[in-house]
Structure formats: C-alpha cells, structure tokens
Design an enzyme around this catalytic site. Structure first.
Site, mmCIF file in Angstrom:
data_model
loop_
_atom_site.group_PDB
_atom_site.id
_atom_site.type_symbol
_atom_site.label_atom_id
_atom_site.label_comp_id
_atom_site.label_asym_id
_atom_site.label_seq_id
_atom_site.Cartn_x
_atom_site.Cartn_y
_atom_site.Cartn_z
ATOM 1 N N ASP A 29 0.836 -1.210 0.000
ATOM 2 C CA ASP A 29 0.000 0.000 0.000
ATOM 3 C C ASP A 29 0.869 1.258 0.000
ATOM 4 O O ASP A 29 1.959 1.265 0.571
ATOM 5 C CB ASP A 29 -0.911 -0.026 1.248
ATOM 6 C CG ASP A 29 -2.087 0.917 1.105
ATOM 7 O OD1 ASP A 29 -2.356 1.396 -0.017
ATOM 8 O OD2 ASP A 29 -2.740 1.191 2.125
ATOM 9 N N ASN A 77 -10.743 -3.299 -6.072
ATOM 10 C CA ASN A 77 -9.939 -2.306 -6.808
ATOM 11 C C ASN A 77 -10.518 -1.934 -8.176
ATOM 12 O O ASN A 77 -10.119 -0.926 -8.771
ATOM 13 C CB ASN A 77 -8.484 -2.792 -6.975
ATOM 14 C CG ASN A 77 -7.668 -2.698 -5.703
ATOM 15 O OD1 ASN A 77 -6.729 -3.469 -5.476
ATOM 16 N ND2 ASN A 77 -8.013 -1.760 -4.828
HETATM 17 C C1 FPP Z 1 -2.186 0.046 -3.189
HETATM 18 O O1 FPP Z 1 -1.671 1.348 -3.168
HETATM 19 C C2 FPP Z 1 -1.681 -0.630 -4.358
HETATM 20 C C3 FPP Z 1 -2.424 -1.254 -5.314
HETATM 21 C C4 FPP Z 1 -3.900 -1.319 -5.271
HETATM 22 C C5 FPP Z 1 -1.808 -1.861 -6.478
HETATM 23 C C6 FPP Z 1 -0.533 -2.593 -6.183
HETATM 24 C C7 FPP Z 1 0.117 -2.855 -7.452
HETATM 25 C C8 FPP Z 1 1.444 -2.864 -7.660
HETATM 26 C C9 FPP Z 1 2.470 -2.672 -6.625
HETATM 27 C C10 FPP Z 1 1.930 -3.153 -9.010
HETATM 28 C C11 FPP Z 1 1.638 -4.596 -9.235
HETATM 29 C C12 FPP Z 1 2.441 -5.125 -10.247
HETATM 30 C C13 FPP Z 1 2.815 -6.394 -10.261
HETATM 31 C C14 FPP Z 1 3.632 -6.795 -11.404
HETATM 32 C C15 FPP Z 1 2.472 -7.398 -9.208
HETATM 33 P P1 FPP Z 1 -2.672 2.579 -3.340
HETATM 34 O O2 FPP Z 1 -2.748 2.912 -4.782
HETATM 35 O O3 FPP Z 1 -3.982 2.253 -2.690
HETATM 36 O O4 FPP Z 1 -1.902 3.683 -2.564
HETATM 37 P P2 FPP Z 1 -2.542 4.877 -1.725
HETATM 38 O O5 FPP Z 1 -3.166 4.261 -0.487
HETATM 39 O O6 FPP Z 1 -1.352 5.722 -1.397
HETATM 40 O O7 FPP Z 1 -3.530 5.581 -2.606
#
Ligand code: FPP
Length: 243
Positions: A29, A77
């Site tokens: 996250d 998501n």
């Molecule tokens: C949460 O951070 C992250 C996600 C929902 C996506 C995670 C995806 C990746 C790390 C890339 C995946 C790629 C591969 C190849 C596995 P957020 O966007 O909710 O962050 P925030 O809380 O700061 O908004």
C-alpha cells in the site's frame, strides 16, 4: 568486499535461520501517496511499486523464505478510475512478459483470486507462466482479483460440489488457493494503515502482523531484514502457553 556489502551481510546474519518465516505476505500500500508527494500521476506510483515488488519478492527468496504472497489487485480495486486499473493490468502484463522471456528457475508463480475475469491472451499468458518451473522450491503467489471472503466461499463451493455435507478446517485449508504452502507466518502492510483489507482471511488466523508507515515504492530489503530480526524475537504461542 566493500563496506556496504559488509553492512548488508551483517543485517542478514542477524536473522536467525530457524526463525525465518516460511511464508511471508505483503499488502503493498502507498503507491498513490508516493506519486502524489512527487506531483506525479498515481500510475507513476504503481510503476515504481511494480519494480519494488520484484526486488522484495526475489530478495525474500534469496534470504531463504520459501513462499511469498503479494496483494496486487483486490476484488474492490475495480472501483478505481479505468485509467488506473488499466495501468496496473499493463504492469502485470509487462511482468508476465519479462518472466516468460527470462530463464529464471528460482521460483514458480501462482495467481490467486477469481481468474474468470481474465480472458484471451492475458489468461493464456497467466496459465503459461504458472506452468513454468513446476519443481522450483520457492513459490510466489500474486493475489489478483482477490478477496479473502470470496476465497473461503470458493473453497466451500468446491466442497459442496464434491458432495460434502459436513466440513472440517482441514477441508477448507486444503481447498484455499495457497493450500500448497503453510499459512503465512508474517503479514506486512506498508503505507501506514492498520487493517487487513480482506487479505488471506483464512490463512491469517495465527499470522504475526507488521504495519509500517513506509510507502510501498520506498520499501527496501533493508527494512524487511529489520522486520525479520524483530519477528525472530516474537514468541508465537498459537493459543497455547508458550515456553
Ligand atoms: C495500493 O496502493 C496498491 C495497489 C492497489 C496496487 C498494487 C500494485 C502494484 C504494486 C503493481 C503490481 C504489479 C505487479 C507486477 C504485481 P494505493 O494505490 O492504494 O496507494 P494509496 O493508499 O497511497 O492511494
């Protein structure tokens, strides 16, 4: 050996091998906030997050951890803007293409979650990549279109289709997506929030939990080593009285 390598070596030595988790899981996250802090689009955070994902997963295998699970995309998501969903899917496609083109037999990959939404070339790629290195001793689980409650329902529905009228915990444990590995010993969530967000609901019954304010794109193997040192000092009682 340079001073930096020496320091790194010292860090990894402080993790007692017998206390190393067999299975570690990550809630990745903080990508969006990392990008916002830099005045970038949220997708830039996911791009950096995808790089860190590879460093951390492969770094954990190098330490001797046998199974790693990452929460890449939850069933919730899909509510995000289409542009962001497309960007995450593209990163996954790029990762799969990389894996298919390299001869890296260190680990096998399993996608966990409801894969019925993935069709055509993407689904075919997922199946081809899962067929690689069947004998590898390390397993990387990528949770994709994943929800912990949905996983339990999926397991129960399998049991119903098998004609079971009464089920045991072992029945469910052997039908969940990660049944080939022990339950995660340690679940780490980056990004500062202190919750599980429908991740590994069945498997986490006795997992140790660790929450760090570090945003996922800033997360490093040095921090993983520090967390593992602390994990090694925890007494896990599994409901018993311990030592
Ligand atoms: C949460 O951070 C992250 C996600 C929902 C996506 C995670 C995806 C990746 C790390 C890339 C995946 C790629 C591969 C190849 C596995 P957020 O966007 O909710 O962050 P925030 O809380 O700061 O908004």
């Amino acid at each position: 050996m340079g001073i930096f390598s020496l320091l790194k070596k010292k860090h990894s030595e402080s993790v007692l091998p017998e206390k190393l988790p067999e299975h570690i899981a990550f809630i990745m996250d903080g990508n969006g906030r990392w990008a916002k802090k830099r005045g970038l689009a949220r997708t830039a955070g996911h791009t950096q997050g995808a790089k860190v994902f590879r460093t951390i997963a492969e770094g954990c295998f190098e330490l001797g951890i046998k199974a790693v699970t990452v929460y890449a995309f939850s069933t919730e998501n899909w509510k995000r803007p289409k542009e962001e969903v497309d960007a995450i899917m593209l990163l996954l496609e790029q990762y799969m293409t990389e894996r298919l083109s390299e001869d890296d037999a260190r680990y096998k990959l399993r996608f966990i979650g409801d894969e019925s939404v993935f069709v055509g070339e993407t689904h075919e790629k997922m199946k081809r990549i899962e067929a690689l290195n069947p004998k590898a001793e390390n397993t990387l689980y990528i949770a994709l279109n994943y929800g912990g409650r949905a996983e339990i329902c999926h397991a129960v529905n399998i049991l119903i289709s098998e004609g079971k009228t009464s089920i045991t915990e072992d029945d469910i444990s052997s039908r969940i997506y990660t049944s080939a590995s022990p339950d995660p010993d340690l679940i780490i969530r980056t990004g500062g929030d202190v919750r599980i967000s429908n991740f590994l609901m069945w498997q986490s019954a006795y997992s140790e939990l660790w929450f760090t304010p570090t945003l996922w794109p800033d997360f490093t193997m040095d921090e993983v080593r520090r967390i593992l040192s602390s994990f090694g000092c925890r007494e896990r009682r599994f409901g018993g009285l311990g030592k």
